[in-house]
Structures are given as C-alpha cells and as structure tokens.
Enzyme design. Sequence first.
Site, PDB file in Angstrom:
ATOM      1  N   HIS A 178       0.399  12.440  -3.475  1.00 36.80           N
ATOM      2  CA  HIS A 178       0.258  12.248  -2.030  1.00 36.80           C
ATOM      3  C   HIS A 178      -1.177  12.503  -1.590  1.00 36.80           C
ATOM      4  O   HIS A 178      -1.780  11.684  -0.883  1.00 36.80           O
ATOM      5  CB  HIS A 178       1.205  13.185  -1.284  1.00 36.80           C
ATOM      6  CG  HIS A 178       1.070  13.128   0.208  1.00 36.80           C
ATOM      7  ND1 HIS A 178       1.982  12.483   1.011  1.00 36.80           N
ATOM      8  CD2 HIS A 178       0.122  13.627   1.037  1.00 36.80           C
ATOM      9  CE1 HIS A 178       1.594  12.582   2.277  1.00 36.80           C
ATOM     10  NE2 HIS A 178       0.468  13.283   2.317  1.00 36.80           N
ATOM     11  N   GLU A 179      -1.728  13.635  -2.011  1.00 36.06           N
ATOM     12  CA  GLU A 179      -3.080  13.981  -1.573  1.00 36.06           C
ATOM     13  C   GLU A 179      -4.109  12.988  -2.103  1.00 36.06           C
ATOM     14  O   GLU A 179      -4.988  12.527  -1.375  1.00 36.06           O
ATOM     15  CB  GLU A 179      -3.421  15.407  -2.008  1.00 36.06           C
ATOM     16  CG  GLU A 179      -2.543  16.479  -1.414  1.00 36.06           C
ATOM     17  CD  GLU A 179      -2.459  16.408   0.099  1.00 36.06           C
ATOM     18  OE1 GLU A 179      -3.411  15.914   0.749  1.00 36.06           O
ATOM     19  OE2 GLU A 179      -1.429  16.833   0.646  1.00 36.06           O
ATOM     20  N   HIS A 231      -4.479   9.754  -0.246  1.00 37.32           N
ATOM     21  CA  HIS A 231      -5.332   9.744   0.944  1.00 37.32           C
ATOM     22  C   HIS A 231      -6.720   9.233   0.584  1.00 37.32           C
ATOM     23  O   HIS A 231      -7.349   8.496   1.353  1.00 37.32           O
ATOM     24  CB  HIS A 231      -5.435  11.147   1.547  1.00 37.32           C
ATOM     25  CG  HIS A 231      -4.258  11.539   2.368  1.00 37.32           C
ATOM     26  ND1 HIS A 231      -3.827  10.815   3.455  1.00 37.32           N
ATOM     27  CD2 HIS A 231      -3.398  12.590   2.266  1.00 37.32           C
ATOM     28  CE1 HIS A 231      -2.771  11.396   3.990  1.00 37.32           C
ATOM     29  NE2 HIS A 231      -2.486  12.481   3.281  1.00 37.32           N
TER      30      HIS A 231
END
Length: 637
Positions: free
Chosen positions: A429-430, A433
């Site tokens: 997820h990170e 980004h």
Amino acid sequence: MHGLLLAATLLSLPFNAVAHVPPTTGLVRRGVDLDSFRLNERSQFKISEQVEKDSGVSALHSRNYVDVATRLVKRVAPKATFRLVDDHYIGDTGVGHVYFRQTINGVDVDNGDFNVNIGRNGRVFSYGNSFHTGDVPESNLRVKEDPSNPVQALHGALKALRIPIKAERAVAEATNEEDDEDFVLKGTSGALADPTAKLVYLMKNDGSLALTWRVETDIGDNWLLTYVDAEDTTKVHNVVDYVAHATYKVYRWGIADPTEGELEVISDPWNLRTSEFTWHGNGTTRFSTTIGNNGIAQSNPTGGSEYLNNYRPQPADLKFEYDYSPSMNPPSTYIDASITQLWYSANTYHDLLYMLGFNERSGNFETNNNNQGGKGNDYVILNAQDGSGTNNANFATPPDGRPGRMRMYIWTRANPPRDVCFEEGTVVHEYTHGLSNRLTGGPANSRCLNALESGGMGEGWSDFFATAVRLKPKDTRHTDYPKGAWVANNPRGVRQYVYSTNMTTNPLVYTTVNSLNQVHAIGTVWATILYEVLWNLIDKHGKNDGPTPKFRNGVPTDGKYLAMKLVLDGLALQPCNPNFVQARDAILDADKILTGGRNQCELWKGFAKRELGTGAKWDPRNRVGSTRVPVICRIFT
C-alpha cells in the site's frame, strides 16, 4: 528575473497522493485539518474516442512525439504560454507521455498542467488539460524587492499550519544569483532539511489566480508544500502533503501476514532483468547489509531524519536468517527480522512493478538508473520500527530524483504489539503511493493526487494493488478481503467494508462519494470498483498464482496481472488530479493501447456494477451514477 513579484496569482499543483493523517500523528495532533486546504479537481480529459472525432487534433502527426504534443498544446490553448517539463518518456506500451506547465509572465502556474499521450503511430492518443483560461495580469505587480519576503511567507505557513519549526533567525538565500524567485531558507531548526520558497501562481477554487510563495517544509510526519499569498502572507491558499498515511501487512511474497504462513529461507530472490545489480549492489559497490540500488533499510527507533548511520543487520555471507514470532516482545528483540522482511517485500514489489512498466523512464525508485532514462539517486528509505509514531505507516513521494521515504510503525492494538513490517499489504500500500504519484502527471510532478477525490483514489490504488497481490489459488470472485486485519487486531480490518463483489457485504457505489469527505473512505469506494474489474478479468483470462506475470506480446496472459497492468498504465494516461470518471476512462484507453480493446466489456461491466457506467457524471457535489454499459456489451452478454 521576476523578483518578489508579489502580484496577483497563485498556483498549487497537486503533488503526492495526500492521504488522511490519522488523529494521532503530525499536524492533526495540533488541530490542523490539512484537508480543508485542498483544491478542487479541475482537469479536462479527452480520451482516444474523442480525439479521433476531432479532425484537427487527429491530423497532427510527427516522428517526434514531443513535437506533436507541443503542437497540440498550441492548438488547444493558443493564447497560453507554457514550458516543456523535462520528464517526458516513452512507456513500455510504446505510448509517449509529455508534460507541460503553464506560465504567466515567466512564472509557473503550479497547477496549470497539460499532459499529452502520443500513440505509436505518432498521433495524439489522449490528453489532459488544467490550464488557466481566465483573465491574466498584464505584468506581475512588483513590490519593493525585500529579501525578507520569502521569510515572511515561511512565517505565515508556520503560523497557519502550526508547523513545529523555529524560524526566528531565518534568512533567504537565492538558489541562483540570477534567480530572485527561488530561495533556500537558512537558520531554521526543527525541519529535516532547510525549507525552501518559490514564487508561483496558483489557480484557486473560484477560478482566479493568486501569486504565492510555495513554501516547502519537511518535518517527517508531514512534508508540506504550503502556498502562501505573496501579498498577504497570513493567507494560505493550498497545502500539498508529500506524505501519504495508511494502515496495513508479510513473509514469502503473497503471504499477507504471520497468520497465513511460516518463515522460510529464500535464496537469491531478485530478478536480474529488473534489479540488474541484485538487491545488494548499485553498479559501483557491493553491500553486505540492507543497502542496494532500490532501497536502504534500517531501524529508526528515535523517529529521526538520519538513517545512513542507523542500525542494519550485517550477517556473514549475506545470510539474513533471523527468528521471529508474533509472540516475541518487545519488538526491538526481533529488529533484524523486521528489517529483513521490509527489505524483502519492498524489493520484491519494486521488481514486480518494473515488469508491469514502472521503470526508470517513468520515474521509479533507484540509485543508479544505468542509462535507462529518468533521474537516479532516488532509492526508497525504508525505516523499520520507526519511533515517530504508532498504529500507522506512511510514504513520502517527492519528484523523480529525490529519495522516497517509507516509515513503518509498531501497532499497539494487540498484546504483544505488532510490527507492520510483517504485514505485506501495508508495504505494498505504502509503496504504491510512490507509484501513483510518480505516474500521474509525470515523474517530475508529485502533486497530481492532491485534491480530495484524486487523493482518495490514491488510497484506493494502494488498497487495490495490496489486495491483488495477496490473492490465493483457491480464491474466487466470492472471496472477501479486509485491509489491515492482522496489524489492527480486527478481522474486519481498518476500512468501513471489506473488499467484496457482493453488494450486500460491500454496498459502496460511485454516488456514495457524494457523502464522503475523507480520503480513505473515498479510496475504499475506488478500490471496491477496481476489485470488480479485477475479478471480471480473472473470470475471462484466469489467474496466475505465481509471484510474477507471464507475457505474450507484452500483455499479461492472466486476468490478475492484466488488471494490475491496465490500472498502472491508466495512471500514466490520466490527467493531473483526475476524478473517478477520468480515471475510469484512462483504464479503458489503456486497454485499447495494450490489447486493442479486447477487454472493454469486462471493464465496463465492472465499473457499471458500482454505478460508474456510461452515463456516470462527475460533479463535486452531485455525482450521477449509471449502471449502463455500451450497447455492444449488452448484445454479447
């Protein structure tokens, strides 16, 4: 140059996926709501079908894709002045991506963006445009050339946002003797790097221009671009946060968290096609610890900004073999295992994204780009057990050529506490980004997911990729997945609903966004829609359960990796600060480029099930849903 051109225009370009800051971190602790400073989406997006119908645009042709793009901008915006941004590239699908920035009186309009996608045939495929079209000043209003003006802007930003930087002794130093618009602010304390200030225009939500100082401050939890009015430095028009926060998951790739598998020894997991120096080299040096071309991983118990001299495991013969169990406590007793897991997951994901098209040219994260295009020296700083917070994780994405920064925290919602480095979905997820911010609007512009809706989609893309990589061999479209269940010690995870194709289990639809004002909530809607698309493509093409995709003529042969590829390609096609409809159209166009449009109906049906069908309309306050699909998709159902 344009001196302290404190005149009438301000611009704020959305940079990095701006995620909602949890209530225990950063400026939120000080009562500052950064979401209140967001700008509205304003981009126009012309998809391939619309371009084909415009004879004037479709006739533009050249072997030089930058030349075609430039001619298009002059045609669409004949009265505008602009400059070519130096991050254009040709992607792995053969599509050229070119980016322009509007200028007025020689000063950038920071959110005046024009992105052009040029097909392999040398013609315009699609384009996005957010140039200012209203009145512009004949010249910038000059005030007395007082070198304290950038400092006054810094003070205005610090006061308005309660940024914990001391600047009583700040002085402005021009970055170039001939440039009086770009400054470094020396003599401050409390920031990870010297603040900077640059004079730019900003299009405000009412459509007017304001001249502003874009003040950049990095305090760790928040890496901000604050647009301070150049005439009245008590006014802040817009804030961009490079840091994207979240909450989420790893062991062997595909194991979401320690409940799904056991630790195992894996030998030489890198792929030399995507990490040509292995994970422990950068083309000049071979490292015996968690340092390499793609990242640098270490513990960071104090939460500070220094990392190069922080602790890293340095085993004999590169044998990073450390015991770990979720019952171990305190977390510091297994820091070697934590760093190793974070290192493995981040590098594995780097290699997977590279295969799917996120390479040096498109702005990926590498120290040495090995003459493959793009800007180097931008590995990812990977901080395990970061002491600057708890119950969270975040990723900061500056433009290409500057390192990304991932900070992984300890979660205290279970006893003993849990280390988020062992939850693969959080790492993915990170890192995503970084992917979505570098691809949207071009590698040099990390401000293109800064509006509320686009920032929400930034969270949605991150959840989508994290969910896609965790699919298991026996999963079907009836399989539901929560987000962050293990680390949060909650089987429902950290989202309002689990990801599901069942409308009762997860009832979110496009028009749900009308009632939402928080990026993670909006992102859950977007990821839910993409989850429908994912399973439609899997049902058609099957599912490759291996850790890497297989390709035929550049197209993934299965539905899972095809969905990931189309979503990734759509990021590069869409305009700066897209809305749901524009992002949908970019994915549809990505399929036309990659497969000739062979999956249009599967895509449309997935979108339409969640009200993003052909009749869907975007309005920031009154989005209109539609479950319609093209006629051809109804005929051959």
